[in-house]
Design a protein around this motif. Structure first.
Motif: not given
Length: 472
Positions: A295-303, A350-357, A412-417
């Protein structure tokens, strides 16, 4: 020894080492001859250390055959970002053009303890920055499928060495696709494993985990063998994970088929070349032949773009700020830009980026409760001209900076996969295209098993090694 050995798989050569059909010294002779024939055309292995390698091989051969480790004496090159005792480590920078470390990185020590024989250092861009392998110390590494094209980076030398038969296995590292992108451009397999899967010597920060060390090979089973040899927990790296109870090679060979596959042409965050999109979509859809729902799908990783820009810049600031202060005139513009971006950051950014990750990783975990694997293009373009420092635009979109074209891998790096790039086809002009196979955090075994299933379906295993196709 016959030069036909360069075309053997790593697993087959290790079997020959264990049975005594070949020796580590004989393999070094084979690979040294191949380098003399080929490397002048592609510039993948600019640093050779065959005397050290032969000394290591002789020491290994004094041990019983069963005590020579998983690799049993197989020659392996190390990326020129990583310390190997007594061997030049330039990091692709004029600053370190004469740097010879006295002690090896923990990862190298572990590989050698597992029977790897280090004979060369593979080329990399300065400090691994930028997905095109060129530097002021050794020059550019050329793509063997068309030497007028880039091999990508930053593990470009490793990928080219594999593709041309100058290595059976190769080590590399990956922050924003540095194992995956060159694998795609060169028609080999490169994997970014889970954080902590491969122990290494911490530098500049214990908790740095955007970048990881990982394996590269010409097929999935060989790659799994190298990951087994690299894995394990060590006190010197407090983030390192224990080796799994079932080997990664066994996982790759298990035949376990995924039940539900997601394919995304762009993760919703990037343009993609239409030909690359079509080739990767067709490859993903072939999972249906193994009974999988696709299926065509992906997580929401817009950040992803904002998050990676901040965290990558911070990493450069904490690791390279002193070089900016003391050696600015010897740094390439992209490295200077990275460091300066990091030094401008605020705590709020940095606070915002870490929360996004954290959010991206949480959504990845939830996504993989529905899907066994996520497939995407590994790169958004086919190999580009070597004289282009980076991809400036794609499908009509112009990028804001020199790393934005890598969003499909750094998300993918950011999502720890964990994820790997698998050869999945060729463009009309004969250039390789890779499909990225992504799993849930710590799902390395599932990624390897699924990738091997698709590798068997696609039938492209064995397309490398090749002799370089020199374009003038």
């Amino acid at each position: 020894m016959s030069q036909d050995l360069i075309r053997e798989t790593a697993c087959a050569v290790v079997d020959k080492l264990r049975s005594g059909d070949v020796s580590p010294l004989e393999l070094l002779d084979v690979v040294e001859k191949r380098i003399s024939e080929v490397d002048g055309k592609v510039n993948a292995l600019p640093i050779l250390c065959f005397q050290r390698a032969r000394d290591s091989a002789k020491a290994l051969m004094r041990k019983p055959a069963g005590a020579r480790g998983l690799l049993a004496g197989l020659p392996v090159p190390i990326k020129d970002l990583t310390d190997v005792a007594g061997v030049l480590n330039t990091q692709g920078s004029p600053i370190f053009k004469d740097n010879i470390p006295a002690k090896s990185d923990l990862m190298v020590e572990n590989l050698e303890a597992n029977g790897a024989v280090v004979y060369a250092k593979s080329n990399t861009p300065e400090f691994g920055a930028g997905a095109n392998t060129f530097n002021e110390v050794f020059g550019a590494t050329l793509n063997p499928w068309d030497t007028s094209k880039s091999a990508a980076g930053s593990s470009g030398g490793a990928a080219v060495a594999l593709a041309t038969g100058m290595a059976w296995l190769a080590q590399g590292s990956d922050m924003g696709g540095s194992l995956r992108s060159p694998a795609a451009f060169c028609g080999v397999v490169g994997m970014r494993p889970s954080i902590g899967r491969v122990a290494h010597t911490p530098k500049s920060g214990i908790d740095r985990n955007l970048g990881v060390v990982g394996p590269m090979a010409r097929n999935v089973e060989d790659l799994a063998l190298l990951l087994d040899a690299m894995s394990g927990d060590y006190a010197d790296d407090p983030l390192s994970l224990p080796a799994p109870t079932t080997s990664f090679l066994s996982a790759a060979q298990s035949g376990k088929k995924p039940k539900r596959i997601a394919y995304s042409p762009d993760l919703g965050i990037t343009p993609v070349d239409p030909e690359v999109k079509a080739i990767t979509r067709k490859a993903a859809e072939r999972f249906a032949e193994a009974g999988a729902i696709v299926e065509e799908a992906h997580p929401d990783w817009r950040e992803a773009h904002e998050c990676f820009h901040v965290l990558r810049a911070f990493d450069f600031a904490i690791t390279k700020a002193n070089l900016l202060r003391t050696k600015r005139d010897l740094l390439k513009p992209e490295v200077i830009w990275n460091i300066e971006e990091g030094l401008k950051l605020t705590v709020e950014q940095l606070e915002r980026a870490e929360a996004q990750r954290v959010g991206m990783t949480a959504r990845a975990v939830e996504f993989f409760k529905t899907y066994d694997l996520l497939l995407t293009p590994t790169t958004i373009v086919p190999p580009f001209p070597i004289e282009h420092r980076y991809v400036a635009e794609c499908a009509g979109k112009r990028f804001d900076n020199y790393v934005e074209w890598l969003g499909i891998v750094y998300a993918i790096t950011l999502a720890c996969c964990p994820s790997l790039s698998l050869p999945c086809g060729f463009t009309a002009s004969g250039l390789p295209v890779g499909v990225q196979v992504v799993g849930a955090p710590r799902g390395d075994a599932q990624v390897l098993a699924g990738a091997k299933v698709l590798e068997d379906i696609l039938g492209l295993r064995g397309t490398t090694p090749i002799d370089p196709k020199v374009q003038k």
